[in-house]
Design an enzyme around this catalytic site. Sequence first.
Site, short mmCIF file in Angstrom:
data_model
loop_
_atom_site.label_atom_id
_atom_site.label_comp_id
_atom_site.label_asym_id
_atom_site.label_seq_id
_atom_site.Cartn_x
_atom_site.Cartn_y
_atom_site.Cartn_z
N PRO A 117 8.01 0.14 0.26
CA PRO A 117 7.53 -0.84 -0.72
C PRO A 117 8.21 -0.67 -2.08
O PRO A 117 8.74 0.41 -2.39
CB PRO A 117 6.04 -0.53 -0.83
CG PRO A 117 5.99 0.96 -0.62
CD PRO A 117 7.07 1.28 0.39
N ASN A 120 6.13 2.02 -4.67
CA ASN A 120 6.30 3.48 -4.58
C ASN A 120 7.59 3.77 -3.82
O ASN A 120 7.57 4.40 -2.76
CB ASN A 120 5.11 4.12 -3.86
CG ASN A 120 3.79 3.74 -4.48
OD1 ASN A 120 3.47 4.14 -5.59
ND2 ASN A 120 3.01 2.93 -3.77
N CYS A 251 -2.05 1.66 -3.56
CA CYS A 251 -3.02 0.77 -2.91
C CYS A 251 -4.42 1.37 -2.83
O CYS A 251 -5.38 0.66 -2.56
CB CYS A 251 -2.54 0.37 -1.52
SG CYS A 251 -2.21 1.76 -0.43
N LEU A 419 -1.44 5.19 4.36
CA LEU A 419 -2.87 5.35 4.59
C LEU A 419 -3.35 4.32 5.60
O LEU A 419 -3.47 3.14 5.29
CB LEU A 419 -3.64 5.21 3.28
CG LEU A 419 -3.09 6.00 2.06
CD1 LEU A 419 -3.99 5.80 0.86
CD2 LEU A 419 -2.94 7.48 2.39
#
Length: 494
Positions: A117, A120, A251, A419
């Site tokens: 992304p 990050n 997030c 995650l």
Amino acid sequence: MDNFDYDLQSVQETRNLARQAKLAQTQLAKFNSEQIDKIIRNMVKVAGENAASLAKLAVEETGFGKVEDKIFKNNFASAELYEFIKPMQTIGIIKDDKVNRIIEIAEPVGLLMGIIPSTNPTSTAIYKSIIAIKSRNGIVFSPHPAALKCTLQAARLMNDAAVAAGAPANIIGCISKPSKDSTNELMKCDEVAMIIATGGSAMVKAAYSAGKPALGVGPGNVPAYIERTADIPKAVKNIMASKTFDNGTICASEQSVIVEECMRDQVMEEFRRQGGYFMTPAETNLVAAKLFVGGFAMSGKMVGRSAAVIADSAGIAIPPGTKVLLGEQQGVGKEYPLSYEKLTTVLAFYTVKDWQEACELCIKLLNNGGVGHSLSIHTENHEMVMKFAEKPVFRILVNTPSTHGGVGASTGLSPSFTLGCGTWGGSATSDNVTPMHLINIKRVAYGIKDFSENTTPSYSASVAQSGSPSAISDDQIMNVVNEVILLLKKRGDN
């Protein structure tokens, strides 16, 4: 160069990277634990040496976040991660069950595709490189076009560090000409065995549609409930620390604050004291109009920006030193734009009557784009924690900044920048992804029960005909009845 030529070159580069990395991975699969550990130690060393330069490059290229926080993330994704995964057994015999006589042997998955992304970029590339090598996999990255330079540099540093410590050449690759075609090519090419996708919902959905195993993680829309027994100054401090960390780009960061009526004024005053600014309804609408484009997708111009930048863009005046903007919302959904995920320094603020209403609101918020991800609660009541543990998320973070808690920095959770949201969030795992998710387990199983002779139970003809082992014929019932009658008569005679 026109788009057609660029796309062709992009696809060809992707094919070359996949072939090279797969060849390297077949060699890495033969390495032992000592060799792998030596490689990872050098990767961690190089990541630390370049943590600051990568952080600066990421901020300069994307405009997202803060350099000092990205430095922390780069170190967390390397040094802290290494300490956690160092004892993990990912090679050879990882379990020998003497009782059940099963031997478990770890095998690598193969070549991984890593989707990175823009929020990050360097820390995620470092993290995925290290967990890939720990499990003896190769990896090729598909970077976000808005973070191409910094992702490419992180991948090159990790590959060079690995190769310098003995890894095969090209074990870590990165597309330098990103395009939709190249991403699709990498997803579907034969060399790639598994996809690890970290990004927006559309990208994660595409990864799961590629026809091969994938570990994709969706968005978070984390509610933070400050319950009436909470230490209010500490709770507000945790939320502020979390939401301002890298300007809210992770997030797992809080998206909404929920408080009870009985403590509303006290919480609001504490937020103001610590740098929060409560916007008027008109100001909230102006900010919301700047935050979202095409519905409720975050505008790239507002992601990871300071409160001052957002306020200036919206044309509103805020006090000097403001860290976070808060907007009161009365509901969830299209009419209440701050009820959606906001990867920046803006929070929705809700007031409820009691914990039951807080429960209902949390569920609505999670179903509005964060189901399966995380929930934050600040309380001194353990029973209340367990009530909120029933909510549809896989991380219930208690009395901690949810950003730091979710990734495992302030909690005992596995250090991770991927995650899982479980099946509730459309993910194949509910875990913080580690090297253990990137191995196949082979099992050697010895026979421990004797089935050398036919031991299948036989059934009587009457039972077989009835179709049920408990069925009794009418004749059998009458025989029992007659026997009982005779027995009663004999007792009467006596």
